[in-house]
Design an enzyme around this catalytic site. Structure first.
Site, short mmCIF file in Angstrom:
data_model
loop_
_atom_site.label_atom_id
_atom_site.label_comp_id
_atom_site.label_asym_id
_atom_site.label_seq_id
_atom_site.Cartn_x
_atom_site.Cartn_y
_atom_site.Cartn_z
N ASN A 13 -29.98 49.06 -46.96
CA ASN A 13 -29.04 49.20 -46.53
C ASN A 13 -28.86 49.87 -45.20
OD1 ASN A 13 -26.21 50.13 -45.81
ND2 ASN A 13 -25.54 50.08 -48.19
N ASP A 72 -28.63 57.09 -55.71
CA ASP A 72 -27.90 56.18 -56.52
C ASP A 72 -26.50 56.75 -56.71
OD1 ASP A 72 -28.16 53.78 -58.05
OD2 ASP A 72 -27.85 54.88 -60.01
N SER A 73 -25.51 56.03 -56.52
CA SER A 73 -24.06 56.41 -56.70
C SER A 73 -23.24 55.67 -57.23
CB SER A 73 -23.82 56.65 -55.10
OG SER A 73 -23.71 55.49 -54.67
N PHE A 157 -15.38 51.07 -48.60
CA PHE A 157 -15.76 49.76 -49.24
C PHE A 157 -15.69 50.36 -50.93
CE2 PHE A 157 -19.86 51.39 -51.12
CZ PHE A 157 -19.94 52.65 -50.43
N TYR A 159 -14.60 51.46 -54.57
CA TYR A 159 -13.37 51.79 -54.83
C TYR A 159 -12.50 52.68 -54.00
CZ TYR A 159 -15.79 50.16 -59.26
OH TYR A 159 -16.36 49.55 -60.04
N HIS A 185 -19.43 62.37 -51.63
CA HIS A 185 -20.55 62.88 -52.47
C HIS A 185 -22.09 62.43 -51.86
CE1 HIS A 185 -19.35 58.57 -52.40
NE2 HIS A 185 -20.25 57.93 -53.18
N ARG A 186 -22.05 61.40 -50.98
CA ARG A 186 -23.43 61.08 -50.52
C ARG A 186 -23.91 62.19 -49.37
NH1 ARG A 186 -22.50 56.41 -49.46
NH2 ARG A 186 -22.95 55.61 -51.31
P1 IMP Z 1 -24.72 52.44 -54.40
O1 IMP Z 1 -25.48 53.14 -55.45
O2 IMP Z 1 -24.54 53.20 -53.23
O3 IMP Z 1 -25.14 51.07 -54.09
O4 IMP Z 1 -23.23 52.37 -55.12
C1 IMP Z 1 -23.00 51.57 -56.38
C2 IMP Z 1 -21.51 51.36 -56.51
O5 IMP Z 1 -20.78 52.64 -56.63
C3 IMP Z 1 -20.91 50.72 -55.28
O6 IMP Z 1 -21.23 49.26 -55.18
C4 IMP Z 1 -19.53 51.03 -55.29
O7 IMP Z 1 -18.75 50.23 -56.33
C5 IMP Z 1 -19.49 52.69 -55.80
N1 IMP Z 1 -19.63 53.50 -54.75
C6 IMP Z 1 -20.72 54.39 -54.39
N2 IMP Z 1 -20.37 55.18 -53.41
C7 IMP Z 1 -19.07 54.73 -53.01
C8 IMP Z 1 -18.09 55.08 -51.94
O8 IMP Z 1 -18.34 55.91 -51.09
N3 IMP Z 1 -16.98 54.42 -51.82
C9 IMP Z 1 -16.54 53.37 -52.88
N4 IMP Z 1 -17.30 53.07 -53.69
C10 IMP Z 1 -18.47 53.53 -53.78
#
Ligand code: IMP
Length: 203
Positions: A13, A72-73, A157, A159, A185-186
């Protein structure tokens, strides 16, 4: 303790790479996406963020021979027993769009009063010196809010349009990226891992 100059990010990403390198500027560390090394994605089979983050970091370190960082989020909603959690991207199905996921969440929360719509984004960052590292560094960031009754704003993006941010009285979709990157959070988890790098003498 030796300094670290290059870390592979267990993700392709470009937005994440930019965000991390911006925060790490001046630290002497360059973060490079695993896609630059042709590392394939690994199945995220864990049921917790930390398990998935470790799976991804270990895989990237093993494929490249470099120290690795992963994140991971997702979002957890109290009224949904902390779901969708690690399934946030796949909440409404394997190929769900952000709109599908938001629509399902609003439906599941129909009739739930405002005070019980509390939710938070979670981010787990893991750093491994190598794929055999027995003590990964772990940093967690949380971003507290609640789920709105209808989407607001078209920024962000996932939610963000249905995530109300009480400190700024708006949705995540109404925040500028610069502001979001100071609150999220990140961002919090990244600051934490940077602090651990300092404490370990890596930077
Ligand atoms: P990833 O692990 O960063 O790919 O996030 C997994 C999923 O969590 C994403 O596809 C979103 O649905 C949700 N998500 C994680 N971080 C965010 C954010 O900052 N805004 C909105 N959705 C989030």
């Amino acid at each position: 303790m030796s300094k670290i100059s290059k870390i592979v990010l267990a993700s392709g990403n470009a937005g994440k790479v930019r965000e991390i390198n911006k925060l790490f500027a001046g630290s002497g560390i360059e973060v490079v996406p695993q896609s630059d090394f042709g590392v394939p994605e690994v199945p995220e089979t864990g049921t917790t963020f930390v398990e998935n983050a470790i799976i991804k970091a270990r895989h990237a370190a093993e494929c490249t021979g470099l120290p690795a960082i992963s994140d991971d989020s997702g979002i957890e909603v109290d009224a949904l027993d902390h779901r969708p959690g690690v399934w946030s991207a796949r909440y409404a199905g394997e190929d769900a769009s952000d709109t599908d996921n938001n629509d399902l969440m609003l439906k599941e929360l129909e009739g739930v009063p405002e005070a019980e719509r509390t939710a938070r984004y979670q981010c787990l960052i893991v750093f491994m010196r190598s794929h055999t590292d027995p003590v990964p560094l772990i940093s967690q960031g949380e971003w507290e809010g609640r789920i709105l009754e209808a989407p607001r704003g078209d920024g962000g993006f996932g939610y963000d349009p249905i995530f109300y941010v009480p400190t700024h009285d708006c949705s995540g979709g109404e925040l500028s990226l610069d502001v979001k990157n100071t609150l999220s959070h990140r961002a919090i988890a990244l600051q934490g891992i940077l602090q651990q790098f300092r404490e370990h003498g890596y930077i």
